[in-house]
Design an enzyme around this catalytic site. Sequence first.
Site, PDB file in Angstrom:
ATOM      1  CD  GLU A  46     -19.716 -72.817 -39.106  1.00 16.83           C
ATOM      2  OE1 GLU A  46     -19.587 -71.688 -38.581  1.00 16.83           O
ATOM      3  OE2 GLU A  46     -19.939 -73.835 -38.432  1.00 16.83           O
ATOM      4  CG  HIS A  88     -50.680 -66.386 -44.067  1.00 11.54           C
ATOM      5  ND1 HIS A  88     -51.874 -65.999 -44.624  1.00 11.54           N
ATOM      6  CD2 HIS A  88     -50.767 -67.723 -43.891  1.00 11.54           C
ATOM      7  CE1 HIS A  88     -52.665 -67.053 -44.746  1.00 11.54           C
ATOM      8  NE2 HIS A  88     -52.017 -68.111 -44.310  1.00 11.54           N
ATOM      9  CE  LYS A 118     -15.028 -68.525 -33.834  1.00  9.43           C
ATOM     10  NZ  LYS A 118     -14.646 -69.912 -33.652  1.00  9.43           N
TER      11      LYS A 118
HETATM   12  O1  F6P Z   1     -18.072 -75.626 -30.043  1.00  5.70           O
HETATM   13  P1  F6P Z   1     -17.200 -74.433 -30.163  1.00  5.70           P
HETATM   14  O2  F6P Z   1     -15.758 -74.787 -30.306  1.00  5.70           O
HETATM   15  O3  F6P Z   1     -17.431 -73.488 -29.033  1.00  5.70           O
HETATM   16  O4  F6P Z   1     -17.565 -73.673 -31.495  1.00  5.70           O
HETATM   17  C1  F6P Z   1     -18.856 -73.174 -31.716  1.00  5.70           C
HETATM   18  C2  F6P Z   1     -19.080 -72.908 -33.174  1.00  5.70           C
HETATM   19  O5  F6P Z   1     -18.096 -71.993 -33.650  1.00  5.70           O
HETATM   20  C3  F6P Z   1     -17.688 -72.403 -34.959  1.00  5.70           C
HETATM   21  O6  F6P Z   1     -16.412 -72.944 -34.852  1.00  5.70           O
HETATM   22  C4  F6P Z   1     -17.569 -71.253 -35.876  1.00  5.70           C
HETATM   23  O7  F6P Z   1     -18.759 -70.554 -35.926  1.00  5.70           O
HETATM   24  C5  F6P Z   1     -18.705 -73.443 -35.378  1.00  5.70           C
HETATM   25  O8  F6P Z   1     -18.252 -74.267 -36.368  1.00  5.70           O
HETATM   26  C6  F6P Z   1     -18.943 -74.105 -34.069  1.00  5.70           C
HETATM   27  O9  F6P Z   1     -20.081 -74.911 -34.092  1.00  5.70           O
END
Ligand code: F6P
Length: 461
Positions: A240, A269, A374
């Site tokens: 990320e 394995h 998202k």
């Molecule tokens: O802690 P939050 O804001 O719920 O985000 C959870 C996760 O979602 C992200 O923003 C995107 O996957 C991550 O960087 C983060 O750890």
Amino acid sequence: MKIERTLDSVCNFSDDVISGKIKPPSSPEGRFTQILSVGIGGSALGPQFVAEALAPDNPPLKIRFIDNTDPAGIDHQIAQLGPELASTLVIVISKSGGTPETRNGLLEVQKAFREAGLNFAKQGVAITQENSLLDNTARIEGWLARFPMYDWVGGRTSEMSAVGLLAAALQGIDIREMLAGASLMDGANRNPELRNNPAALLALCWYWASDGVGSKDMVVLPYKDSLLLFSRYLQQLVMESLGKEFDLDGNRVNQGLTVYGNKGSTDQHAYIQQLRDGVHNFFVTFIEVLRDRPPGHDWELEPGVTCGDYLFGMLQGTRSALYANDRESITVTVQEVTPRSVGALIALYERAVGIYASLININAYHQPGVEAGKKAAGEVLALQKRVLAVLNEASCKEPVEPLTVEEVAERCHAPEDIEMIYKIITHMAANDRALIAEGSCGSPRSIKVFLGECNVDALYA
Ligand SMILES: O=P(O)(O)OC[C@H]1O[C@](O)(CO)[C@@H](O)[C@@H]1O
């Protein structure tokens, strides 16, 4: 100041929970026995890794995780708690306080509390940024406790904040030792002399092994069961952070480093055959732990050889066999798995990622690609609402008018989204929220669909 205040409040709260001074209102046990940690990504992976690595065999509170919006997975965790829901401390972790998966996990858990006649607020804890949606919800509903997450702490580097420390302390893990290990590593990584700076050396090894463009994958192999989740934890931290389309000057670079791995010797394995003999698109990181088991428990299962000697032999043998075939590897050695060494390992990799990011000139601390996913998920749910409205209208007719996927797409004014509409319909049909009048979901053109019930209110909404 703020950091120390948070640390003190984490320690005081966990002491009070463990001693029973803070107790659940309606548990026959009279004290909290379980933690249900709700969070995703950086708000789950660190606590999961540390629990697996360091929790004692009989922790004061056992921990479970809800780290997805999979209803069956959530049901499973709640079912496993059974009557112990009454003595479960629910820790909801979200930096932003608005991540949908975490919100859904919370709503599902709150429903389970209501159905069990329990008062969620008296057992709920929030870890989030001040004034986030989650923070405000927890404050207004009067949850048991709230701990802050600061803006300058990224989710994937939050294990040493309240995010990781609270759950660890509640499991009886010495969090001050974790911090001491991280601090020692931090000190070592401030050394301007490269050869004595572990994080810089690690970052340079990655650069060298992957030509600075991620041409090779990083296979992480801890030879220790308790470190199983380290590779999963690193997968987020590294990918990320480093998987970026543009560099800091706006050039398209499509950078990254792919991370995978579980543990040795188990993986010998599974896929190590390919590493030794197959496509050469990786480098390995062995995590070697010198201490096999606590003192006083060792025995020789054959003359001169212990079970741990086998593990040692497997690591060294694999390392040599890979080397003999020109496969590069890095070995990170720790004396034993302790809060101090785990804290140091986390700090080492956090810093190596930062240094590598500056070597390749990218921003390690944002995640625009995830945001795009998202947003797209939000659009799918919005389309689903339109599909439902169209189906509802047709299902409220006398007689009911089953529709083809094409007809639904037309009436949604979204012919270009026909494939997604088909997906939405098959998902709804599989969950008894839509009925197939004709055909089968396996052949999209054959199906005609309607809703089991007409929702008259929705017609005029
Ligand atoms: O802690 P939050 O804001 O719920 O985000 C959870 C996760 O979602 C992200 O923003 C995107 O996957 C991550 O960087 C983060 O750890």
